[in-house]
Design a protein around this motif. Sequence first.
Motif, PDB file in Angstrom:
ATOM      1  N   GLU A 206     -19.173 -45.611 -36.691  1.00 33.92           N
ATOM      2  CA  GLU A 206     -20.604 -45.327 -36.906  1.00 33.92           C
ATOM      3  C   GLU A 206     -20.824 -43.613 -36.590  1.00 33.92           C
ATOM      4  O   GLU A 206     -21.950 -43.177 -36.900  1.00 33.92           O
ATOM      5  CB  GLU A 206     -21.065 -45.760 -35.325  1.00 33.92           C
ATOM      6  N   ALA A 207     -19.903 -42.889 -35.947  1.00 34.18           N
ATOM      7  CA  ALA A 207     -20.217 -41.600 -35.842  1.00 34.18           C
ATOM      8  C   ALA A 207     -20.115 -40.650 -37.124  1.00 34.18           C
ATOM      9  O   ALA A 207     -20.881 -39.881 -37.383  1.00 34.18           O
ATOM     10  CB  ALA A 207     -19.016 -40.945 -34.583  1.00 34.18           C
ATOM     11  N   ALA A 208     -19.308 -41.201 -37.898  1.00 31.64           N
ATOM     12  CA  ALA A 208     -19.003 -40.545 -39.368  1.00 31.64           C
ATOM     13  C   ALA A 208     -20.061 -40.806 -40.094  1.00 31.64           C
ATOM     14  O   ALA A 208     -20.667 -40.031 -40.816  1.00 31.64           O
ATOM     15  CB  ALA A 208     -17.820 -41.113 -39.852  1.00 31.64           C
ATOM     16  N   ALA A 209     -20.706 -42.152 -39.848  1.00 34.53           N
ATOM     17  CA  ALA A 209     -22.186 -42.661 -40.740  1.00 34.53           C
ATOM     18  C   ALA A 209     -23.118 -41.861 -40.276  1.00 34.53           C
ATOM     19  O   ALA A 209     -24.145 -41.248 -41.099  1.00 34.53           O
ATOM     20  CB  ALA A 209     -22.303 -44.070 -40.472  1.00 34.53           C
ATOM     21  N   ALA A 210     -23.256 -41.720 -39.075  1.00 35.36           N
ATOM     22  CA  ALA A 210     -24.384 -40.846 -38.509  1.00 35.36           C
ATOM     23  C   ALA A 210     -24.452 -39.447 -38.842  1.00 35.36           C
ATOM     24  O   ALA A 210     -25.298 -38.763 -39.004  1.00 35.36           O
ATOM     25  CB  ALA A 210     -24.347 -40.825 -36.713  1.00 35.36           C
ATOM     26  N   LEU A 211     -23.168 -38.796 -39.273  1.00 37.87           N
ATOM     27  CA  LEU A 211     -23.285 -37.439 -39.816  1.00 37.87           C
ATOM     28  C   LEU A 211     -23.696 -37.547 -41.158  1.00 37.87           C
ATOM     29  O   LEU A 211     -23.557 -36.565 -41.811  1.00 37.87           O
ATOM     30  CB  LEU A 211     -21.828 -37.088 -39.742  1.00 37.87           C
ATOM     31  N   GLY A 212     -23.802 -38.663 -41.851  1.00 30.33           N
ATOM     32  CA  GLY A 212     -24.176 -38.885 -43.369  1.00 30.33           C
ATOM     33  C   GLY A 212     -23.074 -38.920 -44.341  1.00 30.33           C
ATOM     34  O   GLY A 212     -23.373 -39.023 -45.560  1.00 30.33           O
ATOM     35  N   LEU A 213     -21.878 -39.068 -43.759  1.00 32.58           N
ATOM     36  CA  LEU A 213     -20.713 -39.698 -44.704  1.00 32.58           C
ATOM     37  C   LEU A 213     -20.930 -41.184 -45.228  1.00 32.58           C
ATOM     38  O   LEU A 213     -21.182 -41.921 -44.591  1.00 32.58           O
ATOM     39  CB  LEU A 213     -19.457 -39.602 -43.902  1.00 32.58           C
TER      40      LEU A 213
ATOM     41  N   ILE B 252     -11.669 -40.404 -42.060  1.00 30.13           N
ATOM     42  CA  ILE B 252     -11.692 -40.706 -40.681  1.00 30.13           C
ATOM     43  C   ILE B 252     -10.717 -41.999 -40.550  1.00 30.13           C
ATOM     44  O   ILE B 252     -10.002 -42.063 -39.589  1.00 30.13           O
ATOM     45  CB  ILE B 252     -13.091 -41.032 -40.252  1.00 30.13           C
TER      46      ILE B 252
ATOM     47  N   ARG C  54     -14.917 -49.117 -33.769  1.00 30.99           N
ATOM     48  CA  ARG C  54     -16.327 -49.112 -34.540  1.00 30.99           C
ATOM     49  C   ARG C  54     -16.951 -47.953 -34.200  1.00 30.99           C
ATOM     50  O   ARG C  54     -17.618 -47.286 -35.283  1.00 30.99           O
ATOM     51  CB  ARG C  54     -17.291 -50.281 -34.006  1.00 30.99           C
ATOM     52  N   GLY C  55     -16.955 -47.201 -33.053  1.00 29.44           N
ATOM     53  CA  GLY C  55     -17.598 -45.892 -32.928  1.00 29.44           C
ATOM     54  C   GLY C  55     -17.442 -45.042 -34.032  1.00 29.44           C
ATOM     55  O   GLY C  55     -18.005 -43.722 -34.154  1.00 29.44           O
ATOM     56  N   GLN C  56     -15.909 -45.010 -34.248  1.00 28.32           N
ATOM     57  CA  GLN C  56     -15.312 -43.842 -35.087  1.00 28.32           C
ATOM     58  C   GLN C  56     -16.221 -43.985 -36.510  1.00 28.32           C
ATOM     59  O   GLN C  56     -16.805 -43.030 -37.092  1.00 28.32           O
ATOM     60  CB  GLN C  56     -14.012 -43.990 -35.573  1.00 28.32           C
TER      61      GLN C  56
END
Lengths: 385, 254
Positions: free
Chosen positions: A282-289, A298, A278-280
Amino acid sequence: MTDDATTVSATTVSYVRRAMAEPEPPPRAARGFYGFARAHLFDGPFNIVLTLSSAALAVAIAVPLIRFLILDAVWDGASRVDCLAETVGRPVGACWPFIAAKFTQLIYGFYPWDQHWRVDLTFALGLVLLVPLLIPRAPFKLANAILFFGVFPVVAFVLLVGGRFGLAHVETRSWGGLLVTLVVAGTGIVVSLPLGILLALGRRSGLPIVRALCVLFIEFWRGVPLITILFFATYMLPLFLPGTWTLDALLRVLIGTALFASAYMAEVVRAGLQAIPRGQIEAAAALGLGYWRITGLIVLPQALRLVIPGIVNTFIGLFKDTTLVLIVAIFDFLGQIRAAFADPNWATPTTLFTGFAFAGLVYFAFCFGMSRYSLFVERRLAQRR
Amino acid sequence: MSGDDIRTTDGAPAIEIVGLHKWYGRFHVLRGIDLTVKRGERIVICGPSGSGKSTLIRCINRIEPHQRGRIVVDGIPLTDDLKAIDEVRRDVGMVFQQFNLFPHLTVLENCTLAPVWVRKLPRKEAEATARHYLARVRIAEQADKYPEQLSSGQQQRVAIARALCMHPKIMLFDEPTSALDPEMVKEVLDTMVQLAMDGMTMLCVTHEMGFARQVADRVVFMDEGQIVEANTPQEFFEHPQHERTKLFLSQILR
């Protein structure tokens, strides 16, 4: 052991190392064939028994196989007479002249003789476009992929079916042999991967209707045997279609196998999607993707890498499943071989075995090729990260 | 970042959280949070595990949706509106406990991905920015390696650089040093201190009390989904008021 280490004992509490130990090479193991055999083949009574019985089994299989395929085989001849033990004067293995005599039929089916060049040209075009696509270092990958996946199918369709550009129309009913096998398997492979990915994404979607439809689709196509699907597509579908509305028989089979393979592919891809932490995401979402970029940049690149063995497994399964089209009277490669058995001109005691042995070799060559290529890709990707 | 100080003096808050509630199923994880963060303010959030501190900062860029209350980030209210969420996420960087670098991309590609695809920067420009921030976290020479070839401390510094490449106005840190090898903690904290000195608005969930004393403007202590106590680090550590805070500090400071 340095004497430094011996100063640590149960009675001393305080210890300070004076010099750090340098790394040493590992102890010399037994080397060479003798060492290998001792360590891996004849290591204890159980392993000795296992080694000897495996060797005996290998010999028991290999010797008759080589005798049949090569040593006792007949290589030249014009008819069944040349492949009879009475004529040759010794036990007879494979009757290769039979394959040679039927070769064109095995490749083209009943495709008109004077039009064979169209099939050859299609094969050649496909090969010329496919080979550089499979070689990682070959340039122009994007253009190559567009040509192979976008342009080639259209060109192949026009070339093979004809009825345009001055090419005579060839009904798919007269197609057969390796041509049909490759058309069915190729279409299935090229359609099933993208469709399977979409279905897998749909099945994990947050939108309930999309998810329900994808689950329904996957479970339906997975739950029904391919033979049933082919039968339905060929004999029952026309009954449901309005009077003048007809679909080409081969096309119906193509659609059936492609959708069938897609359902399997979807489950393979889903396994890969589930393995991505899930972290992958979340990290991509947090970058605005957004969803599609997260998925395309990703999740999928990682997920597909994980399931390459499963994907190729499905491809191989599909390639062999194409032999089932025989039951709806489409004569693929195997079908043509079986049809050739009926020729009284070549009726010998070993004709049947020769035909099936040849079929086995050809199918094995294709499937083994896919398997080795997937291993190559896996290793290459493993190196890169 | 010597030249580009982004701390502004206007009074508008960077983050405004009013009456925030969140549930996981039936579990009431956040029970009425009110918190206003000024621009350039550095806040350290601490508390026992399960107190909702990670959930709180994950609500700020809506990695977790909230069910009741209001969150306004840089003037943009967070609702189900996807455009608003995208806008907030572009301006809020996040660093995770588990780094969450993309293993199939090189360090440089990790850093250029969002600037190229979200900010639509030309690749050359994005790479220049990435190399600038990688140099700032002192890891420029690793740009072409893959994440798994780096130590945990290096990976976390790449994660910080990756977030900075989007030029965020606010940075969220979710226990950034908890998964590090002991010897790597300092290099990551140093990077964060440097960032704080440059005036970044920061919310940091951490138990690194040395870091809290050094850079925090305010320490927020949470338990059972609510803010129990908030104060300057000086007051918070020297004169804790609430019994729960005293107990917590006595456990972790020893």
